[in-house]
Design a protein around this motif. Structure first.
Motif, short mmCIF file in Angstrom:
data_model
loop_
_atom_site.label_atom_id
_atom_site.label_comp_id
_atom_site.label_asym_id
_atom_site.label_seq_id
_atom_site.Cartn_x
_atom_site.Cartn_y
_atom_site.Cartn_z
N LYS A 283 1.14 -1.49 0.12
CA LYS A 283 0.42 0.19 -0.02
C LYS A 283 1.04 1.25 -0.18
O LYS A 283 0.92 2.17 -0.67
CB LYS A 283 -1.06 0.54 1.14
CG LYS A 283 -1.74 1.77 1.45
CD LYS A 283 -2.43 0.63 2.55
CE LYS A 283 -3.82 2.45 2.57
NZ LYS A 283 -4.85 1.84 3.89
N GLN A 284 1.55 1.35 0.66
CA GLN A 284 2.33 2.48 1.00
C GLN A 284 3.75 3.24 -0.18
O GLN A 284 4.33 3.87 -0.74
CB GLN A 284 3.10 2.52 2.08
CG GLN A 284 3.10 2.41 3.09
CD GLN A 284 2.54 3.25 3.44
OE1 GLN A 284 2.62 4.90 3.27
NE2 GLN A 284 0.84 3.42 4.28
N ILE A 285 4.01 1.78 -0.57
CA ILE A 285 5.00 1.81 -2.34
C ILE A 285 3.78 2.53 -3.85
O ILE A 285 4.62 3.39 -4.06
CB ILE A 285 4.83 0.06 -3.09
CG1 ILE A 285 6.33 0.01 -1.49
CG2 ILE A 285 5.65 0.14 -4.75
CD1 ILE A 285 6.51 -1.47 -2.20
N ILE A 286 2.85 2.09 -3.79
CA ILE A 286 1.70 2.91 -4.35
C ILE A 286 1.01 3.51 -4.03
O ILE A 286 1.66 4.35 -4.99
CB ILE A 286 0.32 1.83 -4.38
CG1 ILE A 286 0.63 0.16 -5.16
CG2 ILE A 286 -0.74 2.33 -5.12
CD1 ILE A 286 -0.82 -1.17 -4.55
N LEU A 287 1.07 3.99 -3.03
CA LEU A 287 0.36 5.38 -2.19
C LEU A 287 1.90 6.25 -3.11
O LEU A 287 1.56 7.77 -3.48
CB LEU A 287 0.07 5.95 -0.93
CG LEU A 287 -1.15 5.06 -0.46
CD1 LEU A 287 -1.39 4.89 0.91
CD2 LEU A 287 -2.13 5.51 -1.25
N LYS A 288 3.34 5.88 -2.48
CA LYS A 288 4.26 7.09 -2.54
C LYS A 288 4.60 7.38 -4.52
O LYS A 288 4.60 8.25 -4.95
CB LYS A 288 5.25 6.54 -1.91
CG LYS A 288 4.84 6.48 -0.54
CD LYS A 288 6.25 5.99 0.32
CE LYS A 288 6.27 6.44 1.39
NZ LYS A 288 7.72 5.57 2.24
N ALA B 210 3.90 10.92 -6.06
CA ALA B 210 5.15 11.64 -7.08
C ALA B 210 4.61 11.65 -8.23
O ALA B 210 4.98 12.79 -8.89
CB ALA B 210 6.52 10.88 -6.60
N LEU B 211 4.04 10.65 -8.18
CA LEU B 211 3.58 11.34 -9.97
C LEU B 211 2.51 12.09 -10.38
O LEU B 211 2.43 12.58 -11.37
CB LEU B 211 2.72 9.80 -11.19
CG LEU B 211 2.24 9.86 -11.37
CD1 LEU B 211 3.64 9.80 -12.83
CD2 LEU B 211 1.58 8.55 -12.74
N SER B 212 1.56 12.05 -9.16
CA SER B 212 0.57 13.57 -9.73
C SER B 212 1.61 14.30 -9.09
O SER B 212 0.72 15.84 -9.78
CB SER B 212 -0.44 13.33 -8.09
OG SER B 212 -1.39 14.24 -7.83
N LYS B 213 2.41 14.19 -8.51
CA LYS B 213 3.34 16.03 -8.47
C LYS B 213 3.81 16.46 -9.59
O LYS B 213 4.48 17.38 -10.38
CB LYS B 213 4.24 16.26 -6.86
CG LYS B 213 3.53 16.18 -5.67
CD LYS B 213 4.40 15.76 -4.77
CE LYS B 213 4.06 16.15 -3.37
NZ LYS B 213 5.33 16.09 -2.32
N THR C 284 -1.12 17.16 -11.89
CA THR C 284 -2.49 17.10 -11.53
C THR C 284 -2.80 15.98 -11.29
O THR C 284 -1.89 14.77 -10.71
CB THR C 284 -3.08 16.62 -13.32
OG1 THR C 284 -4.32 17.30 -13.51
CG2 THR C 284 -2.61 15.68 -13.86
N LYS C 285 -4.23 15.47 -11.00
CA LYS C 285 -4.86 14.35 -9.87
C LYS C 285 -4.42 13.11 -10.82
O LYS C 285 -4.90 12.91 -11.56
CB LYS C 285 -6.15 14.06 -9.36
CG LYS C 285 -6.71 13.16 -9.41
CD LYS C 285 -7.76 13.58 -9.10
CE LYS C 285 -8.50 12.10 -8.00
NZ LYS C 285 -10.28 12.81 -7.53
N VAL C 286 -4.45 11.87 -10.24
CA VAL C 286 -3.77 9.93 -10.85
C VAL C 286 -4.79 9.26 -10.75
O VAL C 286 -5.29 9.76 -9.21
CB VAL C 286 -2.45 9.82 -9.67
CG1 VAL C 286 -2.52 7.97 -10.26
CG2 VAL C 286 -1.28 10.26 -10.83
N ALA C 287 -5.54 9.04 -11.20
CA ALA C 287 -7.21 9.02 -11.60
C ALA C 287 -7.43 7.66 -10.80
O ALA C 287 -8.22 6.98 -10.15
CB ALA C 287 -7.79 8.34 -12.89
N ALA C 288 -5.89 6.38 -10.63
CA ALA C 288 -6.38 5.53 -10.51
C ALA C 288 -6.80 5.02 -8.39
O ALA C 288 -6.06 6.06 -7.57
CB ALA C 288 -5.32 4.71 -10.61
#
Length: 218
Positions: free
Chosen positions: A147-152, A156-159, A163-167
Motif C-alpha cells: 500500500k505504501q509503495i503504491i501511495l508514494k 510522486a506521479l501526481s506532483k 494533476t490528479k492521478v485517477a487510479a
C-alpha cells in the motif's frame, strides 16, 4: 391518479434502497482488510486494473520475471461476475489481471512502475475510448508495505504531472477469472481490429518506455 403516484413512489423507494445497498456493499470492499496471497513455488501474485484486460495482459506477459498473466475481474461486491454483468457497471468490478511473477527477478515496486507507465494515469473511469466503471484504473495491495509503495508512487506521479492521478487504491479481496475466450486474446487474435488499433499500439508504447524490462525474444 393517486394509485399511480403511490406506485411510482414505491418503485422509487425500492430503487433508492437498491442503489444505497450497492453503494454500501462497494464501500465495504474499499474498507476491508486486504487478503494476502501466499507464495506458491516461489512465485507471487499481483493484481491490476487498467482499462481493457486484453491490453494489460499483453503488457505484463512481456515483463521480465513474469511467468503468466490471467484476465479477470476484481474490485467489486458481487460473486462470480461475468463479462456481461461487469459491463453493466452494477457489480463494482473492473476488468483486471492477475500477474504471476518471480519476486527474485522483478519486484512489486517495478510492476507498479509498469502499471502507471503503461496507461493514461490522468483518465478517470476508463482508458482511451473504453469508458465506464468496468474499465477504471484500480491498483490492489495485499499488505501495508505494498500500500505504501503504491501511495508514494501515486503521489510522486501526481506532483510530476501537476494533476490528479485517477487510479483507485483498493485492498485486494478476490480475483475472478474471466471467460476462456478472453485469455491470451492479443496473442490468439493478432488481426482483430481492436488489437491492431488499440492493444498493439499501447504495448509498443510500453516497450519504448521500458526497454530494459521487456523479455528477450527467443
Amino acid at each position: 391518479m393517486k394509485n399511480i403516484i403511490f406506485t411510482a413512489c414505491i418503485v422509487m423507494l425500492f430503487s433508492c434502497q437498491n442503489s444505497a445497498q450497492a453503494n454500501k456493499n462497494q464501500q465495504a470492499v474499499i474498507n476491508a482488510d486486504p487478503v494476502e496471497v501466499p507464495l506458491k513455488n516461489g512465485k507471487a501474485k499481483a493484481y491490476f486494473a487498467s482499462g481493457c484486460f486484453w491490453c494489460v495482459e499483453a503488457i505484463y506477459e512481456h515483463v521480465k520475471g513474469v511467468d503468466e498473466v490471467i484476465s479477470g475481474y476484481s474490485g467489486g461486491h458481487t460473486k462470480n461476475p461475468t463479462y456481461e454483468a461487469s459491463n453493466t457497471g452494477k457489480t463494482g468490478h473492473a476488468e483486471a489481471v492477475e500477474v504471476i511473477y518471480d519476486p527474485s527477478v522483478v519486484s512489486f515496486s517495478t510492476l507498479v512502475d509498469v502499471y502507471f507507465g503503461s496507461q493514461d494515469p490522468t483518465q478517470g473511469n476508463g482508458q482511451g475510448n473504453d469508458r465506464g466503471s468496468q474499465y477504471r484504473s484500480i491498483i490492489f495491495y495485499q499488505n501495508e508495505s505494498q500500500k505504501q509503495i503504491i501511495l508514494k508512487k501515486k503521489e510522486a506521479l501526481s506532483k510530476k504531472l501537476n494533476t490528479k492521478v485517477a487510479a483507485e487504491v483498493y485492498p485486494f479481496q478476490e480475483f475472478w477469472i474471466a471467460e476462456d475466450y478472453h485469455q491470451n486474446y492479443e496473442r490468439l487474435h493478432p488481426n482483430n481490429s481492436y488489437i491492431q488499433n488499440v492493444s498493439i499500439p499501447r504495448f509498443n508504447r510500453f516497450k519504448a518506455k521500458f526497454p530494459e524490462l521487456v523479455k528477450d525474444k527467443h
